[in-house]
Design an enzyme around this catalytic site. Structure first.
Site, PDB file in Angstrom:
ATOM      1  CG  HIS A  64      41.730  42.776  37.569  1.00 15.44           C
ATOM      2  ND1 HIS A  64      42.867  42.797  37.847  1.00 15.44           N
ATOM      3  CD2 HIS A  64      41.192  43.463  36.858  1.00 15.44           C
ATOM      4  CE1 HIS A  64      43.312  43.735  36.596  1.00 15.44           C
ATOM      5  NE2 HIS A  64      42.277  44.312  36.237  1.00 15.44           N
ATOM      6  CG  ASP A  75      40.526  43.259  44.036  1.00 19.27           C
ATOM      7  OD1 ASP A  75      40.336  44.350  44.064  1.00 19.27           O
ATOM      8  OD2 ASP A  75      41.016  42.479  42.905  1.00 19.27           O
ATOM      9  CD  GLN A 119      36.149  47.950  39.354  1.00 13.97           C
ATOM     10  OE1 GLN A 119      35.603  49.262  39.540  1.00 13.97           O
ATOM     11  NE2 GLN A 119      37.097  47.774  38.530  1.00 13.97           N
ATOM     12  CE  LYS A 157      40.546  49.426  39.248  1.00 13.10           C
ATOM     13  NZ  LYS A 157      40.647  49.718  37.699  1.00 13.10           N
ATOM     14  CB  CYS A 197      42.273  42.379  33.440  1.00 15.84           C
ATOM     15  SG  CYS A 197      43.087  43.485  32.436  1.00 15.84           S
TER      16      CYS A 197
END
Ligand code: 7TS
Length: 413
Positions: A130, A207, A210, A233, A371
């Site tokens: 991302h 990261d 997600q 999220k 993104c």
């Protein structure tokens, strides 16, 4: 060894009752919310925790001597311990509250990397980041003379792990990699990647924007030095997230923003810094949002990672199978290990038009580059339509999506 007991099945109809927005109608149709990778919906428990905080506890934290401030401070700091438990971090002091994943990564870029990297040093990312885990490294590369390199991806949307090995060199100082791709759904083998990087003394950041909503995350098992995620999220409020950082690294890092609450002492000429995590939390923090995040993590753990994982896998497999049966539809991202993302193209129709027709049916998906422009460029496509699932989605909603895509084909025939 006995096999682990099967997770009790998730009662999807019941958990849907916990999310008021899921009973809304949009454009006269029942809402089918399949844009969970952008942001997930909030259970009543989170909405109530935020509103209860404002109605009964609101005060600033770490400042007042009065009753409410003390209560708010305790509640705020309890969530730090809550996040630490959720990620299996070794202590609450290794958790820094941020506005989200983006801010957490920028914090590491500006506080750790800016003072550490030298010209010619390499930052290794992947070709499926991302922009939040790419642009901060480009900025710090420009500031330090370091170079950003990327692990290539295959046509299926998996990392080329042989190339990854070759890209770990004596110049590599940082590996910054996404756990689960938001554009493709690919789950990366981060534990293995981190251990390869650590063999060479390379600092690692994952990261987890997600992954946290879908997989149980254990930062000590992954072994990473930094891990970032966003509250919104994982069924919590917007405007809050967290950075996990290994204690020794955080201790050695300078502040990246100055202001209230991050100092030890201040004169007109000079200041000294509080210890982490306060050092990295300048100014009044997002107190109500932190309280909401705590409620969200409680909620997820009450439902249970195992039933969530089992149901989401079943739903993704069902959706994938149904999409494979559709004429003129191509799936983008067919990695063996995937989580909850179905990116696709409808022949001859721009993804934005796919999104617009589905929206008429009350179906919310995202269309665009997500993104993650380098992913699109690598695959030679401008954009995709993307359905992304949460545990409250149903097979009926997948069927509605499939009917919607069939209608797209008819409208643009
Ligand atoms: N990293 C990944 C893998 C993401 O998917 C996102 C947001 C971010 C970082 C940034 O998170 P933020 O909360 O700081 O904004 N992804 C998406 C998406 O897929 N659609 O909208 C936002």
């Amino acid at each position: 060894m006995t096999a682990p007991a099967a997770a009790p099945p998730l009662d999807v109809d019941r958990v849907r009752q916990d999310f008021p927005i899921l009973s809304e109608r949009v454009r006269g149709k029942p809402l089918v919310y399949l844009d969970n990778a952008a942001t997930s919906q909030k259970p009543r428990a989170v909405i109530d925790a935020v509103s209860r905080f404002y109605a009964t506890e609101n005060a600033n934290v770490h400042r007042g001597v009065h009753y409410l401030s003390e209560r708010a401070t305790v509640a705020y700091d309890e969530v730090r311990a809550r996040v630490a438990r959720f990620l299996n971090a070794p202590s609450p002091e290794t958790i820094v509250f941020t506005r989200g994943t983006t801010e957490a990564i920028n914090l590491v870029a500006q506080s750790w990397a800016r003072g550490t990297l030298r010209p010619g040093d390499e930052i290794l990312v992947t070709g499926m980041e991302h922009h939040s885990n790419l642009v901060p490294w480009q900025l710090v590369a420009a500031q330090t003379g370091a170079v950003v390199r990327a692990v290539p991806i295959t046509d299926a949307g998996e990392l080329d792990l042989r190339a990854f090995d070759g890209l770990l060199t004596d110049r590599t100082r940082l590996l910054a990699a996404v756990h689960v791709s938001n554009a493709l759904g690919t789950i990366n083998p981060v534990r293995w990647m981190v251990s390869r990087a650590h063999e060479r003394g390379i600092v690692t950041l994952i990261d987890g924007a997600q992954s946290v909503p879908h997989l149980p995350v254990d930062v000590q098992a992954i072994g990473c030095d930094f891990f970032a995620f966003s509250g919104h999220k994982v069924f919590g409020p917007t405007g809050v997230g967290a950075l996990y950082g290994r204690a020794e690294l955080l201790e050695g890092m300078p502040p990246w923003q100055g202001g209230g609450d991050m100092i030890e002492s201040v004169t007109l000429e000079h200041s000294t810094w509080a210890r982490p995590p306060a050092r990295f939390e300048a100014g009044t923090p997002m107190i109500a949002e932190v309280i909401g995040l705590g409620a969200a993590l409680d909620y997820v753990e009450t439902i249970g990672h195992a039933p969530i994982g089992t149901w989401e896998e079943e739903l993704l497999a069902y959706a994938t199978e149904r999409f494979r049966g559709l004429d003129g539809v191509r799936l983008v991202g067919t990695a063996r290990e995937k989580a909850s993302v179905l990116s696709f193209l409808v022949e001859g129709v721009h993804p934005h038009d796919v999104g617009a027709v589905l929206d008429d049916d009350g179906i919310a998906i995202r269309a665009g580059h997500h993104c993650a422009q380098p992913v699109m460029r690598r695959l030679g496509i401008p954009a995709t339509a993307r359905a992304s699932f949460a545990f409250y989605n149903t097979r009926d909603e997948v069927d509605a999506l499939v009917r919607g895509v069939e209608r797209v084909r008819r409208v643009f025939a």
